[in-house]
Design a protein around this motif. Structure first.
Motif, PDB file in Angstrom:
ATOM      1  N   LEU A  50      -1.771  -0.210   4.811  1.00 27.42           N
ATOM      2  CA  LEU A  50      -2.734  -0.794   5.738  1.00 27.42           C
ATOM      3  C   LEU A  50      -2.909  -2.158   5.020  1.00 27.42           C
ATOM      4  O   LEU A  50      -2.727  -2.329   3.872  1.00 27.42           O
ATOM      5  CB  LEU A  50      -4.150  -0.111   5.574  1.00 27.42           C
ATOM      6  CG  LEU A  50      -4.229   1.301   6.284  1.00 27.42           C
ATOM      7  CD1 LEU A  50      -5.733   1.900   5.878  1.00 27.42           C
ATOM      8  CD2 LEU A  50      -3.915   1.204   7.603  1.00 27.42           C
ATOM      9  N   HIS A  51      -3.414  -3.204   5.953  1.00 23.79           N
ATOM     10  CA  HIS A  51      -3.839  -4.329   5.364  1.00 23.79           C
ATOM     11  C   HIS A  51      -5.007  -4.222   4.736  1.00 23.79           C
ATOM     12  O   HIS A  51      -5.975  -3.159   4.766  1.00 23.79           O
ATOM     13  CB  HIS A  51      -4.317  -5.263   6.814  1.00 23.79           C
ATOM     14  CG  HIS A  51      -3.089  -5.826   7.531  1.00 23.79           C
ATOM     15  ND1 HIS A  51      -2.854  -4.954   8.728  1.00 23.79           N
ATOM     16  CD2 HIS A  51      -2.031  -6.594   7.620  1.00 23.79           C
ATOM     17  CE1 HIS A  51      -1.796  -5.681   9.507  1.00 23.79           C
ATOM     18  NE2 HIS A  51      -1.502  -6.577   8.702  1.00 23.79           N
ATOM     19  N   PRO A  52      -5.411  -4.964   3.538  1.00 25.95           N
ATOM     20  CA  PRO A  52      -6.406  -4.720   2.985  1.00 25.95           C
ATOM     21  C   PRO A  52      -7.906  -4.913   3.595  1.00 25.95           C
ATOM     22  O   PRO A  52      -8.855  -4.017   3.448  1.00 25.95           O
ATOM     23  CB  PRO A  52      -6.506  -6.190   1.895  1.00 25.95           C
ATOM     24  CG  PRO A  52      -5.074  -6.653   1.759  1.00 25.95           C
ATOM     25  CD  PRO A  52      -4.564  -6.165   3.178  1.00 25.95           C
ATOM     26  N   GLU A  53      -7.895  -5.616   4.645  1.00 24.86           N
ATOM     27  CA  GLU A  53      -9.082  -5.827   5.581  1.00 24.86           C
ATOM     28  C   GLU A  53      -9.242  -4.474   6.403  1.00 24.86           C
ATOM     29  O   GLU A  53     -10.504  -3.682   6.345  1.00 24.86           O
ATOM     30  CB  GLU A  53      -8.756  -6.995   6.672  1.00 24.86           C
ATOM     31  CG  GLU A  53      -9.020  -8.343   6.092  1.00 24.86           C
ATOM     32  CD  GLU A  53      -7.528  -8.641   5.784  1.00 24.86           C
ATOM     33  OE1 GLU A  53      -7.238  -9.750   5.737  1.00 24.86           O
ATOM     34  OE2 GLU A  53      -6.355  -7.660   5.687  1.00 24.86           O
ATOM     35  N   THR A  54      -8.170  -3.823   6.723  1.00 21.34           N
ATOM     36  CA  THR A  54      -8.319  -2.509   7.215  1.00 21.34           C
ATOM     37  C   THR A  54      -8.563  -1.346   6.400  1.00 21.34           C
ATOM     38  O   THR A  54      -9.441  -0.394   6.742  1.00 21.34           O
ATOM     39  CB  THR A  54      -6.689  -2.150   8.035  1.00 21.34           C
ATOM     40  OG1 THR A  54      -6.572  -3.186   8.663  1.00 21.34           O
ATOM     41  CG2 THR A  54      -7.136  -0.829   8.835  1.00 21.34           C
ATOM     42  N   PHE A  55      -8.050  -1.415   4.964  1.00 22.31           N
ATOM     43  CA  PHE A  55      -8.351  -0.348   4.049  1.00 22.31           C
ATOM     44  C   PHE A  55     -10.079  -0.410   3.982  1.00 22.31           C
ATOM     45  O   PHE A  55     -10.515   0.633   3.905  1.00 22.31           O
ATOM     46  CB  PHE A  55      -7.676  -0.611   2.832  1.00 22.31           C
ATOM     47  CG  PHE A  55      -8.110   0.428   1.780  1.00 22.31           C
ATOM     48  CD1 PHE A  55      -7.597   1.781   1.743  1.00 22.31           C
ATOM     49  CD2 PHE A  55      -8.918   0.159   0.789  1.00 22.31           C
ATOM     50  CE1 PHE A  55      -7.971   2.696   0.747  1.00 22.31           C
ATOM     51  CE2 PHE A  55      -9.156   0.835  -0.342  1.00 22.31           C
ATOM     52  CZ  PHE A  55      -8.830   2.260  -0.196  1.00 22.31           C
ATOM     53  N   ASN A  56     -10.386  -1.399   3.630  1.00 20.01           N
ATOM     54  CA  ASN A  56     -11.821  -1.609   3.240  1.00 20.01           C
ATOM     55  C   ASN A  56     -12.792  -1.156   4.565  1.00 20.01           C
ATOM     56  O   ASN A  56     -13.800  -0.424   4.191  1.00 20.01           O
ATOM     57  CB  ASN A  56     -12.325  -2.931   2.783  1.00 20.01           C
ATOM     58  CG  ASN A  56     -12.236  -3.348   1.587  1.00 20.01           C
ATOM     59  OD1 ASN A  56     -11.319  -2.634   0.875  1.00 20.01           O
ATOM     60  ND2 ASN A  56     -12.674  -4.401   1.246  1.00 20.01           N
ATOM     61  N   HIS A  57     -12.271  -1.325   5.930  1.00 17.58           N
ATOM     62  CA  HIS A  57     -13.015  -0.855   6.900  1.00 17.58           C
ATOM     63  C   HIS A  57     -13.086   0.487   6.863  1.00 17.58           C
ATOM     64  O   HIS A  57     -13.993   0.992   7.303  1.00 17.58           O
ATOM     65  CB  HIS A  57     -12.362  -1.528   8.052  1.00 17.58           C
ATOM     66  CG  HIS A  57     -12.716  -0.801   9.472  1.00 17.58           C
ATOM     67  ND1 HIS A  57     -13.756  -0.788  10.020  1.00 17.58           N
ATOM     68  CD2 HIS A  57     -11.811   0.018  10.171  1.00 17.58           C
ATOM     69  CE1 HIS A  57     -13.947   0.008  11.217  1.00 17.58           C
ATOM     70  NE2 HIS A  57     -12.554   0.588  11.417  1.00 17.58           N
ATOM     71  N   SER A  58     -11.906   1.145   6.589  1.00 15.86           N
ATOM     72  CA  SER A  58     -11.696   2.497   6.662  1.00 15.86           C
ATOM     73  C   SER A  58     -12.573   3.248   5.577  1.00 15.86           C
ATOM     74  O   SER A  58     -13.370   4.150   5.954  1.00 15.86           O
ATOM     75  CB  SER A  58     -10.408   3.074   6.200  1.00 15.86           C
ATOM     76  OG  SER A  58      -9.401   2.363   7.360  1.00 15.86           O
ATOM     77  N   MET A  59     -12.912   2.684   4.561  1.00 13.16           N
ATOM     78  CA  MET A  59     -13.791   3.095   3.433  1.00 13.16           C
ATOM     79  C   MET A  59     -15.177   2.957   4.065  1.00 13.16           C
ATOM     80  O   MET A  59     -16.133   3.910   3.770  1.00 13.16           O
ATOM     81  CB  MET A  59     -13.637   2.372   2.279  1.00 13.16           C
ATOM     82  CG  MET A  59     -12.400   2.731   1.360  1.00 13.16           C
ATOM     83  SD  MET A  59     -12.052   4.312   1.101  1.00 13.16           S
ATOM     84  CE  MET A  59     -13.146   4.630  -0.267  1.00 13.16           C
ATOM     85  N   ARG A  60     -15.502   1.886   4.545  1.00 13.03           N
ATOM     86  CA  ARG A  60     -16.913   1.665   5.178  1.00 13.03           C
ATOM     87  C   ARG A  60     -17.291   2.748   6.126  1.00 13.03           C
ATOM     88  O   ARG A  60     -18.333   3.248   6.317  1.00 13.03           O
ATOM     89  CB  ARG A  60     -17.048   0.241   5.829  1.00 13.03           C
ATOM     90  CG  ARG A  60     -16.971  -0.916   4.649  1.00 13.03           C
ATOM     91  CD  ARG A  60     -17.756  -2.263   5.314  1.00 13.03           C
ATOM     92  NE  ARG A  60     -16.722  -2.766   6.291  1.00 13.03           N
ATOM     93  CZ  ARG A  60     -15.840  -3.338   6.198  1.00 13.03           C
ATOM     94  NH1 ARG A  60     -15.299  -3.840   5.213  1.00 13.03           N
ATOM     95  NH2 ARG A  60     -15.118  -3.663   7.338  1.00 13.03           N
TER      96      ARG A  60
END
Length: 244
Positions: free
Chosen positions: A59-69
């Motif tokens: 995943l893009h870093p932005e998408t990974f953080n979104h997934s964790m949120r």
């Protein structure tokens, strides 16, 4: 099939219409502050650990953080609004759903197929999780939730984690729900700030609206078009602007 797996893996039948669940309020129980220490992520589970590494690499870093949120928003909603479900739902199955729900938007996947990102992502997740050792029931529960996570209709039913992934992703993406009044109030302000602090948005609103526009341009038939004005609602998320 084990009957207990229905509750554990989030198959419980739930109204597709979130408005029918919450009525004319944004919650069943008024949200209270909930620290992240009370909402643990199952890092120690071997299948989750493999999937976490895969997500970080894919995943893009932005998408990974979104997934964790999304994981934390979903767990907060479950604990506070549906405590009976929280007592049986597997945090591992929910974590796998969150980590892979946008795998179809990864650079290598978005242009690899003419299929909509959510549908292709669900199929991809099914195969990945089986390779990582997930049971068939767990992998299929995750896949179904991912495939239906943009399917925000009002008729019929959906699995519990299917409804939950809609609620949690919508909360992070737009904080506007077409069927839930005052949706921004579903999570306490303090909890929201803690989640955004732990997994920064990295200008998510701008990034994801661009992804949606890209998909709709190269796949004008895609499922994302079902969410009318989705790209603009993401880009203009005023509640999350302070965290961008």
């Amino acid at each position: 099939m084990c009957q207990d797996e229905i509750a554990i893996n989030g198959w419980t039948s739930t109204p597709a219409d979130a408005g029918a669940i919450f009525g004319d309020q944004p919650f069943i129980n008024k949200p209270k502050p909930l620290s992240l220490d009370e909402v643990k992520f199952p890092f120690e589970d071997p299948i989750v650990a493999k999937t976490l590494t895969y997500a970080q690499e894919t995943l893009h870093p932005e998408t990974f953080n979104h997934s964790m949120r999304v994981y934390f928003y979903g767990m907060v909603i479950t604990k506070q609004q549906f405590p009976e479900i929280a007592s049986t739902l597997s945090p591992m199955t929910w974590a796998l759903t969150c980590l892979l729900h946008d795998v179809g938007t990864a650079e290598e996947n978005l242009t690899a197929t003419r299929m909509s990102f959510d549908i292709y992502g669900g199929i991809k997740a099914l195969h990945v999780l089986k390779e990582f050792g997930a049971s068939q029931d767990q992998a299929e529960a995750v896949a179904e939730a991912i495939i239906r996570h943009e399917d925000m209709g009002v008729d019929g039913t959906i699995t519990y984690i299917g409804q939950l992934i809609q609620l949690a992703t919508t909360y992070d993406n737009t904080t506007i729900h077409p069927h839930v009044k005052d949706f921004q109030k579903m999570v306490h302000d303090t909890t929201r700030s803690q989640i955004a602090g732990a997994y920064p948005r990295l200008k998510w609103s701008n990034f994801f609206s661009t992804i949606i526009r890209k998909e709709e341009k190269i796949k004008p038939w895609c499922h994302s078009t079902h969410l009318v004005d989705f790209d603009n609602e993401i880009e203009n998320n005023t509640l999350m602007k302070q965290f961008e």
